[in-house]
Design a protein around this motif. Structure first.
Motif, short mmCIF file in Angstrom:
data_model
loop_
_atom_site.label_atom_id
_atom_site.label_comp_id
_atom_site.label_asym_id
_atom_site.label_seq_id
_atom_site.Cartn_x
_atom_site.Cartn_y
_atom_site.Cartn_z
N ASP A 58 -0.62 -4.79 -10.20
CA ASP A 58 -1.32 -5.94 -10.70
C ASP A 58 -0.48 -6.81 -11.56
N ARG A 82 -1.53 6.76 0.19
CA ARG A 82 -1.17 4.99 0.08
C ARG A 82 -1.97 4.52 -1.03
N GLY A 83 -1.54 3.57 -1.65
CA GLY A 83 -2.21 2.78 -2.67
C GLY A 83 -3.50 1.97 -2.03
N GLU A 84 -4.30 1.50 -3.12
CA GLU A 84 -5.43 0.70 -2.61
C GLU A 84 -5.25 -0.81 -2.31
N ARG A 85 -4.28 -1.22 -2.54
CA ARG A 85 -4.07 -2.48 -2.56
C ARG A 85 -3.01 -3.03 -1.43
N THR A 86 -3.30 -3.50 -0.35
CA THR A 86 -2.18 -3.97 0.59
C THR A 86 -1.71 -5.22 0.34
N PRO A 103 -0.80 1.54 -10.36
CA PRO A 103 -1.54 0.25 -10.04
C PRO A 103 -1.53 -0.73 -11.05
N VAL A 139 2.19 4.02 -4.46
CA VAL A 139 1.19 5.05 -5.14
C VAL A 139 1.51 5.18 -6.47
N HIS A 187 -0.91 11.79 -8.88
CA HIS A 187 -1.18 10.53 -8.07
C HIS A 187 -1.38 10.68 -6.75
N ALA A 201 0.69 -1.18 -0.05
CA ALA A 201 0.07 0.15 -0.02
C ALA A 201 0.89 1.24 0.16
N ASP A 246 -3.96 -8.16 1.14
CA ASP A 246 -4.72 -8.59 0.11
C ASP A 246 -4.13 -9.27 -1.01
N SER A 278 -4.96 10.80 -1.42
CA SER A 278 -4.42 9.65 -0.45
C SER A 278 -2.87 9.36 -0.94
#
Length: 513
Positions: free
Chosen positions: A211, A410-414, A207, A204, A404, A201, A417, A408
């Motif tokens: 992935d 922090r990113g969305e994906r920890t 994304p 940033v 970016h 996370a 997860d 926020s």
């Protein structure tokens, strides 16, 4: 008196061979000789044994003692044979009963004061002893925690030669002895693993790269990241081990054995994937293993079942990089020497990171690139085509802009997860390929993927077939895209890859080329 025999282990890579240590007394002037292909350190054992015996309250027989290490054709290295040589020599003179030492494996270096000093490679040595049918092994007290990680064999840790002799029935009084210990290790985490607290996370603005990283982790695919300095390539690579699942029992034994061979103390099995990031000045021996005399594992073996990260990859020697090609295919590195062949595990995920040009500013908005086209081609040309053909995922990483960071930090994906998704996808792949003996999509041979029942429909593989016909893909690349497509489908919860999954895999393969 008949020849007295005890046992030890000769290590060759992560494999070990049982060695019979035979001691014989003969007439003539008192002397001590060791035969059976010893190296220089082992040839000096006679002096350590003589002093250790005297300081332990016993003496070697006042006759000619000949110690043979059998089989003689197997090279023996290091001081780990000291204890076995001392026990066999003293048993030949009647200090201890000969029948007591015959079925025991002895491992350990002797100090001149008679204390047992810890040695490297005890874990693979005890494993080899167990596989050879031995039921008992005596090791220095400093190695007992590591040796006890092997179940099914009786491990005895003792501090000194005197205690070993008493254990075998010598008529000696026990004396207090402070054992020689090794510095403690960090437990079950991989040595040098500083990535465990870094969360995904924290990344940033990337994304798509995240992935792609999750896809690579789920299938065990190699990754190439291309981008300017400061774009986040190292940050992404350092978070890859954290999203990998824990090591299974077999992998944990392999990783721990390599750490033991490197001289690092192992008091618990390493359960997390290791992370190795050698400097670009690394030699071939330091990267793939080797060295003069005793063959040591390299960075690719220390990264087995984990991640090998080569930052500034074009700065590495081209010869060193090309040495990775064969072990990346087979999962093992085999090092040949005049008298021996050493084998180490090398099944790891390779992550390469490179700048787009020598100055690093090519393609940036505010950077002024001064490199000519020929300079750029020469720079990236240091990464050979055959090596890049083994890389499944090619990422373009751009610098993060202010946009970016708005909203926020922090990113969305920890990491939690991502690891859950990776574990679920790997479980699906392991169940699917269990009949073929594979656990990861990246390990499945192309012949299996192209044959029934796993062959994709013609409509799904149409983009691949066209790329192969145009020469945009090699046959190896074709198979690697198929493996990548299965990983993309596993993460999406699909039973079989569709045209969309194949297209996504082809994009990941050819994204920055």
């Amino acid at each position: 008196m008949p020849v007295v025999s005890t046992r030890a282990i000769a290590l060759n890579g992560v494999d070990g061979a049982l060695v019979h240590i035979e001691a014989d007394l003969s007439s003539g002037l008192p002397g001590f000789s060791i035969i059976g292909l010893p190296d220089a350190a082992l040839g000096e054992a006679k002096d350590r044994v003589r002093s250790a015996a005297l300081n332990s309250g016993v003496e070697l027989p006042a006759r000619r003692v000949t110690v043979n290490l059998s089989p003689a054709a197997v090279p023996k290295h290091g001081s780990g044979f000291d204890l076995g040589i001392a026990v066999a020599a003293l048993a030949s003179g009647g200090t201890v009963p000969a029948h007591s030492v015959g079925d025991t494996v002895h491992l350990g270096e002797l100090g001149l004061d008679g204390r047992l000093r810890p040695v490297h490679g005890v874990l693979p040595a005890v494993l080899a002893a167990k596989r050879s049918g031995a039921r008992r092994v005596i090791v220095p007290t400093g190695n007992v925690d590591e040796a006890s990680l092997v179940s099914g064999i009786d491990v005895v840790g003792l501090p000194s030669l005197r205690e070993v002799l008493i254990r075998h029935g010598a008529e000696l009084d026990a004396e207090p002895c402070e054992p020689v210990m090794r510095p403690g290790s960090g437990g079950g985490a991989a040595a040098g693993d500083a990535t465990s607290s870094a969360d995904l996370a924290d990344v940033v603005g990337h994304p798509d790269a995240i992935d792609a990283l999750v896809t690579a982790a789920a299938g065990g695919h190699h990754v190439m990241m291309l981008g300017p300095p400061g774009a986040g390539k190292t940050m992404l690579a350092s978070r890859l081990p954290a999203i990998l699942p824990d090591l299974d029992a077999e992998a944990a034994i392999e990783v721990s054995s390599v750490r033991s061979l490197c001289g690092e103390p192992v008091d618990a099995l390493i359960t997390r994937p290791p992370f190795e990031a050698p400097h670009h000045s690394a030699t071939m021996a330091s990267l793939v293993g080797g060295g003069s005399g005793l063959v040591r594992p390299g960075a690719i073996s220390r990264a087995a079942h984990g991640v090998l990260f080569l930052d500034e990859a074009p700065e590495f020697s081209a010869t060193v990089l090309d040495a990775l090609r064969q072990p990346l295919e087979t999962g093992w590195i085999t090092i040949h020497r005049a008298r021996t062949v050493a084998r180490f595990p090398a099944q790891c995920q390779l992550v390469l990171a490179a700048n787009p040009c020598p100055c690093g500013n090519a393609g940036t908005i505010d950077g002024d690139c001064t490199c000519t086209p020929i300079m750029r081609r020469r720079y990236l040309g240091r990464l050979s085509g055959p090596l890049l053909d083994r890389i499944d995922v090619h990422l373009g990483v751009r610098r993060v802009s202010t946009a970016h960071l708005i909203g926020s930090s922090r990113g969305e994906r920890t990491t939690a997860d991502a690891r859950a998704a990776v574990v679920a996808a790997r479980d699906v792949a392991a169940e699917r390929w269990a009949a073929h003996g594979h656990r990861l999509n990246a390990q499945v041979p192309g012949a299996v993927l192209r044959a029934a029942p796993w062959r994709l429909p013609a409509t799904a593989r149409a983009p691949l077939d066209r790329a192969l016909e145009r020469g945009a893909l090699t046959m190896r690349g074709y198979d690697r895209v198929l493996r990548l497509a299965w990983t993309v489908a596993d993460l999406a919860g699909a039973a079989t890859p569709s045209l969309e999954h194949v297209g996504a895999a082809l994009y990941l393969r050819k994204g920055v080329q």
